[in-house]
Design a protein around this motif. Structure first.
Motif, PDB file in Angstrom:
ATOM      1  N   GLY A 206      17.611  48.022  50.405  1.00  0.00           N
ATOM      2  CA  GLY A 206      18.810  47.582  49.712  1.00  0.00           C
ATOM      3  C   GLY A 206      19.690  48.750  49.308  1.00  0.00           C
ATOM      4  O   GLY A 206      19.189  49.803  48.900  1.00  0.00           O
ATOM      5  N   ILE A 207      20.993  48.573  49.449  1.00  0.00           N
ATOM      6  CA  ILE A 207      21.960  49.596  49.034  1.00  0.00           C
ATOM      7  C   ILE A 207      23.040  48.921  48.206  1.00  0.00           C
ATOM      8  O   ILE A 207      23.569  47.877  48.593  1.00  0.00           O
ATOM      9  N   VAL A 208      23.363  49.493  47.064  1.00  0.00           N
ATOM     10  CA  VAL A 208      24.448  49.004  46.216  1.00  0.00           C
ATOM     11  C   VAL A 208      25.456  50.132  46.086  1.00  0.00           C
ATOM     12  O   VAL A 208      25.091  51.285  45.848  1.00  0.00           O
ATOM     13  N   GLY A 209      26.732  49.818  46.279  1.00  0.00           N
ATOM     14  CA  GLY A 209      27.742  50.860  46.179  1.00  0.00           C
ATOM     15  C   GLY A 209      29.128  50.299  45.935  1.00  0.00           C
ATOM     16  O   GLY A 209      29.299  49.101  45.722  1.00  0.00           O
ATOM     17  N   THR A 210      30.108  51.202  45.952  1.00  0.00           N
ATOM     18  CA  THR A 210      31.503  50.828  45.759  1.00  0.00           C
ATOM     19  C   THR A 210      32.263  51.061  47.055  1.00  0.00           C
ATOM     20  O   THR A 210      32.081  52.082  47.720  1.00  0.00           O
ATOM     21  N   ILE A 211      33.090  50.093  47.405  1.00  0.00           N
ATOM     22  CA  ILE A 211      33.897  50.151  48.618  1.00  0.00           C
ATOM     23  C   ILE A 211      35.356  49.928  48.233  1.00  0.00           C
ATOM     24  O   ILE A 211      35.642  49.212  47.261  1.00  0.00           O
ATOM     25  N   SER A 212      36.278  50.526  48.947  1.00  0.00           N
ATOM     26  CA  SER A 212      37.699  50.315  48.658  1.00  0.00           C
ATOM     27  C   SER A 212      38.162  49.002  49.259  1.00  0.00           C
ATOM     28  O   SER A 212      37.605  48.513  50.253  1.00  0.00           O
ATOM     29  N   GLY A 213      39.187  48.419  48.653  1.00  0.00           N
ATOM     30  CA  GLY A 213      39.739  47.175  49.160  1.00  0.00           C
ATOM     31  C   GLY A 213      40.231  47.311  50.583  1.00  0.00           C
ATOM     32  O   GLY A 213      40.048  46.402  51.418  1.00  0.00           O
ATOM     33  N   LEU A 214      40.854  48.449  50.919  1.00  0.00           N
ATOM     34  CA  LEU A 214      41.366  48.660  52.274  1.00  0.00           C
ATOM     35  C   LEU A 214      40.234  48.747  53.290  1.00  0.00           C
ATOM     36  O   LEU A 214      40.356  48.245  54.416  1.00  0.00           O
ATOM     37  N   ASP A 215      39.109  49.369  52.901  1.00  0.00           N
ATOM     38  CA  ASP A 215      37.963  49.429  53.814  1.00  0.00           C
ATOM     39  C   ASP A 215      37.391  48.038  54.073  1.00  0.00           C
ATOM     40  O   ASP A 215      36.936  47.740  55.175  1.00  0.00           O
ATOM     41  N   LYS A 249      43.165  31.692  43.943  1.00  0.00           N
ATOM     42  CA  LYS A 249      44.511  32.036  43.465  1.00  0.00           C
ATOM     43  C   LYS A 249      44.435  33.145  42.415  1.00  0.00           C
ATOM     44  O   LYS A 249      45.270  34.051  42.397  1.00  0.00           O
ATOM     45  N   LYS A 250      43.421  33.062  41.560  1.00  0.00           N
ATOM     46  CA  LYS A 250      43.262  34.080  40.525  1.00  0.00           C
ATOM     47  C   LYS A 250      42.898  35.435  41.136  1.00  0.00           C
ATOM     48  O   LYS A 250      43.346  36.481  40.672  1.00  0.00           O
ATOM     49  N   ILE A 251      42.063  35.409  42.171  1.00  0.00           N
ATOM     50  CA  ILE A 251      41.686  36.655  42.836  1.00  0.00           C
ATOM     51  C   ILE A 251      42.924  37.327  43.424  1.00  0.00           C
ATOM     52  O   ILE A 251      43.132  38.534  43.275  1.00  0.00           O
ATOM     53  N   ILE A 252      43.751  36.544  44.095  1.00  0.00           N
ATOM     54  CA  ILE A 252      44.981  37.088  44.687  1.00  0.00           C
ATOM     55  C   ILE A 252      45.901  37.620  43.592  1.00  0.00           C
ATOM     56  O   ILE A 252      46.475  38.712  43.721  1.00  0.00           O
ATOM     57  N   LYS A 253      46.014  36.857  42.509  1.00  0.00           N
ATOM     58  CA  LYS A 253      46.880  37.288  41.403  1.00  0.00           C
ATOM     59  C   LYS A 253      46.391  38.608  40.815  1.00  0.00           C
ATOM     60  O   LYS A 253      47.180  39.525  40.544  1.00  0.00           O
ATOM     61  N   THR A 254      45.070  38.711  40.630  1.00  0.00           N
ATOM     62  CA  THR A 254      44.501  39.959  40.099  1.00  0.00           C
ATOM     63  C   THR A 254      44.747  41.116  41.057  1.00  0.00           C
ATOM     64  O   THR A 254      45.092  42.228  40.639  1.00  0.00           O
ATOM     65  N   ALA A 255      44.559  40.864  42.348  1.00  0.00           N
ATOM     66  CA  ALA A 255      44.715  41.919  43.348  1.00  0.00           C
ATOM     67  C   ALA A 255      46.132  42.452  43.407  1.00  0.00           C
ATOM     68  O   ALA A 255      46.350  43.634  43.684  1.00  0.00           O
ATOM     69  N   HIS A 303      38.508  36.795  51.725  1.00  0.00           N
ATOM     70  CA  HIS A 303      39.691  36.103  52.245  1.00  0.00           C
ATOM     71  C   HIS A 303      40.888  36.244  51.306  1.00  0.00           C
ATOM     72  O   HIS A 303      42.024  36.423  51.754  1.00  0.00           O
ATOM     73  N   ALA A 304      40.620  36.150  50.012  1.00  0.00           N
ATOM     74  CA  ALA A 304      41.717  36.267  49.053  1.00  0.00           C
ATOM     75  C   ALA A 304      42.327  37.671  49.104  1.00  0.00           C
ATOM     76  O   ALA A 304      43.558  37.832  49.057  1.00  0.00           O
ATOM     77  N   LEU A 305      41.494  38.696  49.205  1.00  0.00           N
ATOM     78  CA  LEU A 305      42.004  40.060  49.319  1.00  0.00           C
ATOM     79  C   LEU A 305      42.800  40.243  50.608  1.00  0.00           C
ATOM     80  O   LEU A 305      43.806  40.948  50.641  1.00  0.00           O
ATOM     81  N   PHE A 306      42.344  39.604  51.664  1.00  0.00           N
ATOM     82  CA  PHE A 306      43.062  39.709  52.938  1.00  0.00           C
ATOM     83  C   PHE A 306      44.446  39.074  52.825  1.00  0.00           C
ATOM     84  O   PHE A 306      45.435  39.606  53.326  1.00  0.00           O
ATOM     85  N   GLU A 307      44.512  37.921  52.153  1.00  0.00           N
ATOM     86  CA  GLU A 307      45.812  37.269  51.934  1.00  0.00           C
ATOM     87  C   GLU A 307      46.716  38.144  51.078  1.00  0.00           C
ATOM     88  O   GLU A 307      47.920  38.280  51.347  1.00  0.00           O
ATOM     89  N   ALA A 308      46.149  38.743  50.046  1.00  0.00           N
ATOM     90  CA  ALA A 308      46.927  39.638  49.184  1.00  0.00           C
ATOM     91  C   ALA A 308      47.423  40.842  49.988  1.00  0.00           C
ATOM     92  O   ALA A 308      48.562  41.299  49.825  1.00  0.00           O
TER      93      ALA A 308
END
Length: 549
Positions: A206-215, A249-255, A303-308
């Motif tokens: 298992g690996i836990v980490g941080t990834i950028s939205g663009l990646d 909708k909230k995810i897109i709004k936050t993004a 999907h929401a990030l992709f729409e944003a």
């Protein structure tokens, strides 16, 4: 090939021959391959097969955008016959025909009508789209072609820029049938700085980490069309992404907000399972390579990030999110358990995954009460009576044609059914099993006519050109039946009125076809006309003028 593989495949072929009422085991094998490899439905397979008299070694052609799929089949009915190679003569025949297609030297009297129509369609694609990719599938339950025949075949065709070769073995076909797996997807991204942690427990890592939205966007984007998502990444999800969902909708709004740097804290992130996760530990921002990965939780976030991203690309640059990766060795059931236990968010588009939508389940239950088996997944009820099995993709195409007046779109762009048109078709305030069944009952007799026309074309038998349009116009005729019934007061639930509407629709459409043949002259083909979106408007205007007078 061993006897077990032969027997498994042969029984499947015999089953297809029976349920689709096909003329031979060889044709049944072709249906099985086309359905398994290209996921074509009954309507599309009937149009794709060119096997018959004067087929030039080409048994089937399927054309999708810039891709032309050529199939050459050879099927042995006994295990003893499978120890022979795929015939070199068949490859030579195919090679000669393809050369003549490329050079545009093929003449109508040299091939059967089904193949001639496909050749004209290829030429039309050349003219409108430019370079095409020719994909050759050599399919048999025999031994693949001998080495020198294969090299000769590939070398001769390699003079053309875009060619691909596939030799489908019985082992591969049986595995595809049994496993029903989606294609393997690989991907790459970078962890943010040293923000990652890993642990291992035997054959699970298992690996836990941080990834950028663009990646993340790059990880899930379709490589051939970066403006769309590679939906195969989410095949192990259970439910589907719903863009109108309040959470999304909230995810897109936050993004897209000025505070989107808080995304890492406000979102649960995504969970990925994969066969292998490769990166250099103890390094800053290491490149991570994923082999055969699936996002099993985080479909709505992805999907929401992709729409944003499509709305405001620059905003996504500030977003970071949590990723949890599970690498498990082949055959380890923990991947399935992770998918099942973590998948509580709303997932992604796909016909098989849509089968879990409430509306699909309700329709399946409602159809069962009507005496039918509603297949929300491919071949879900393959062992049931063929006449009582209903393919939900085909039903949706007919619904789109009949109720939404979009027969050309239904015929030529079926991907919209479980994509952007899904909510229009499967509108829970409108749709019922009875409503879906009506256009299907109109379509059934047309399919019998189509089957007979296509058979005659393949066998080089005479087909009345003025009537042969029916084989390409089944969705349009079904649509016209609705308009005619509304204008004339027919009750399409009545069998006699169904026959009356079908007869009139074919007669009217024949006049439209003759009119277009005169107008376009040599440029007219049934296949092209009934794929054009403009055809919907032509038919609509003709009917309006007809009934106005």
């Amino acid at each position: 090939m061993n006897l077990s593989i032969f027997s498994t495949l042969h029984e499947k072929v015999k089953k297809y021959k029976q349920i689709y009422d096909l003329e031979s085991d060889s044709i049944a094998y072709e249906w099985l391959v086309l359905e398994t490899i290209l996921h074509l439905n009954q309507e599309e397979i009937e149009e794709a097969i060119t096997d018959g008299s004067m087929d030039g070694g080409i048994d089937s052609i399927y054309i999708k955008d810039k891709n032309v799929y050529f199939f050459s089949f050879k099927y042995a009915n006994s295990f003893e016959q499978t120890n022979k190679n795929f015939p070199e003569n068949d490859l030579n025949s195919l090679l000669g025909t393809v050369h003549s297609i490329y050079s545009k030297n093929t003449e109508e009297n040299q091939v059967n009508e089904a193949l001639w129509e496909k050749i004209n369609e290829i030429w039309e694609q050349f003219n409108t789209l430019g370079a095409l990719t020719f994909k050759f599938y050599i399919c048999s339950n025999k031994i693949p072609p001998i080495e020198h025949a294969r090299k000769k075949f590939e070398t001769a065709l390699s003079q053309y820029k875009f060619v691909e070769f596939y030799y489908l073995t019985p082992e591969e076909l049986v595995n595809k049938i049994i496993e029903k797996k989606y294609k393997s997807v690989n991907g790459k991204f970078n962890f943010v700085d040293k923000q990652y942690f890993e642990r291992s427990d035997g054959n699970v890592r298992g690996i836990v980490g941080t990834i950028s939205g663009l990646d993340l966007i790059n990880l899930i984007a379709d490589q051939e069309n970066p403006q769309k998502i590679q939906e195969d990444v989410f095949n192990d999800n259970i439910r589907l992404y719903q863009p109108e969902n309040d959470i999304n909708k909230k995810i897109i709004k936050t993004a897209l907000s000025d505070d989107n740097y808080q995304f890492w804290y406000l979102n649960n992130g995504i969970t990925i399972v994969c066969d292998e996760c490769i990166f250099t530990p103890n390094s800053r921002s290491p490149l991570v390579e994923l082999k055969n990965f699936q996002i099993v939780n985080g479909g709505q976030t992805s999907h929401a990030l992709f729409e944003a991203f499509l709305q405001e690309k620059e905003k996504i640059d500030n977003i970071l999110l949590l990723v949890r990766i599970c690498e498990s060795k082949h055959g380890n059931k923990i991947s399935e358990k992770i998918s099942e236990s973590t998948n509580s968010q709303t997932p992604v588009k796909s016909r098989d995954l849509r089968s879990n939508d409430d509306v699909q389940r309700r329709l399946e239950e409602e159809f069962r009460d009507l005496g039918y088996f509603y297949e929300s997944k491919e071949n879900k009820y393959i062992d049931e009576d063929k006449s009582r099995r209903l393919n939900n993709e085909l039903l949706a195409q007919l619904y789109l044609s009949f109720y939404l007046s979009l027969p050309s779109e239904a015929k030529n762009n079926k991907s919209v059914i479980f994509g952007e048109r899904y909510r229009e078709i499967f509108n829970e305030n409108e749709i019922t099993a009875s409503k879906m069944l009506l256009p299907y009952l109109l379509w059934l007799p047309l399919q019998d006519v189509k089957k007979d026309i296509q058979r005659k074309k393949r066998k080089k038998e005479t087909v009345n050109e003025e009537d042969s349009f029916v084989s390409r116009a089944t969705f349009h005729i079904v649509y016209m039946c609705r308009v005619i019934s509304e204008k004339k007061g027919y009750d399409l639930n009545n069998e006699n009125d169904q026959k009356r509407a079908l007869k009139e629709a074919k007669e009217i459409l024949k006049q439209i076809v003759l009119q277009e043949m005169v107008k376009r002259k040599k440029l007219y083909t049934h296949d092209k006309f009934f794929k054009e979106m403009e055809t919907q408007r032509i038919i609509h205007n003709y009917l309006e003028n007809l009934f106005r007078s």
